[in-house]
Design an enzyme around this catalytic site. Sequence first.
Site, PDB file in Angstrom:
ATOM      1  N   TYR A 105       4.492  10.026   6.427  1.00  0.00           N
ATOM      2  CA  TYR A 105       5.138   8.712   6.215  1.00  0.00           C
ATOM      3  C   TYR A 105       4.155   7.578   6.490  1.00  0.00           C
ATOM      4  O   TYR A 105       4.084   6.604   5.739  1.00  0.00           O
ATOM      5  CB  TYR A 105       6.356   8.609   7.120  1.00  0.00           C
ATOM      6  CG  TYR A 105       6.970   7.234   7.212  1.00  0.00           C
ATOM      7  CD1 TYR A 105       7.838   6.769   6.227  1.00  0.00           C
ATOM      8  CD2 TYR A 105       6.705   6.405   8.304  1.00  0.00           C
ATOM      9  CE1 TYR A 105       8.421   5.515   6.312  1.00  0.00           C
ATOM     10  CE2 TYR A 105       7.280   5.148   8.401  1.00  0.00           C
ATOM     11  CZ  TYR A 105       8.137   4.710   7.407  1.00  0.00           C
ATOM     12  OH  TYR A 105       8.697   3.461   7.501  1.00  0.00           O
ATOM     13  N   HIS A 137       1.991   7.065   3.584  1.00  0.00           N
ATOM     14  CA  HIS A 137       2.645   7.103   2.265  1.00  0.00           C
ATOM     15  C   HIS A 137       2.514   5.728   1.587  1.00  0.00           C
ATOM     16  O   HIS A 137       2.770   4.705   2.218  1.00  0.00           O
ATOM     17  CB  HIS A 137       4.113   7.482   2.420  1.00  0.00           C
ATOM     18  CG  HIS A 137       4.778   7.815   1.117  1.00  0.00           C
ATOM     19  ND1 HIS A 137       5.088   6.868   0.164  1.00  0.00           N
ATOM     20  CD2 HIS A 137       5.177   9.008   0.598  1.00  0.00           C
ATOM     21  CE1 HIS A 137       5.663   7.459  -0.872  1.00  0.00           C
ATOM     22  NE2 HIS A 137       5.726   8.750  -0.635  1.00  0.00           N
TER      23      HIS A 137
END
Lengths: 109, 109
Positions: A77, A80
């Site tokens: 994450y 990302h």
Amino acid sequence: MEEAKGFVRRVLLVKFKAETAPDHVERLIKDYSNLVNLVKSLKTWHMGKDASIENLHEGFTHVFELTFEDAKGAAAYVVHPAHLEFHERIGPHMEKTAMIDYKPTSFHT
Amino acid sequence: MEEAKGFVRRVLLVKFKAETAPDHVERLIKDYSNLVNLVKSLKTWHMGKDASIENLHEGFTHVFELTFEDAKGAAAYVVHPAHLEFHERIGPHMEKTAMIDYKPTSFHT
């Protein structure tokens, strides 16, 4: 001590800047919540506004809690593109933040 | 916007004082977790230690997340003798805290 399987929770406390209009804050929060549709390892997203009666919030007004499938998912994450793009946009509107990633643990007592 | 039924979550970030011995910190955390057995309106108790890779914790080392059945239950906890007694004991060992009570909310996107 009992550790929840693999999942990792992220808690982020935020104080938004006074000069950011409330409707802009609301838009940013909506976009933040949408990351759950864009980042596969992000499993849940919740937010809340401070409602405590003890006044120990240290100026923080909002809390965001995200859940990832595991530590690897939390790391994915962070880098990302959808998260990085959103971070670029929300960053300038945050006066103060504090963030912790952790594996929620309880005890048998 | 979808608000979780009535329940209220409390997130507390803590930095313990450097002079408090680690085993004393562990004992305090155990006692903290035991409040779930002593305060009826306290439904869940979890803690975690910072494991983030982004170093945005602002010095906070521990997070505690408590769940109450509703706002009334959260208010009852604040003045509960078992909580007040524990607060007296942990207070002197905390260098820094930030705390938010909130109703976790998500969005349909």
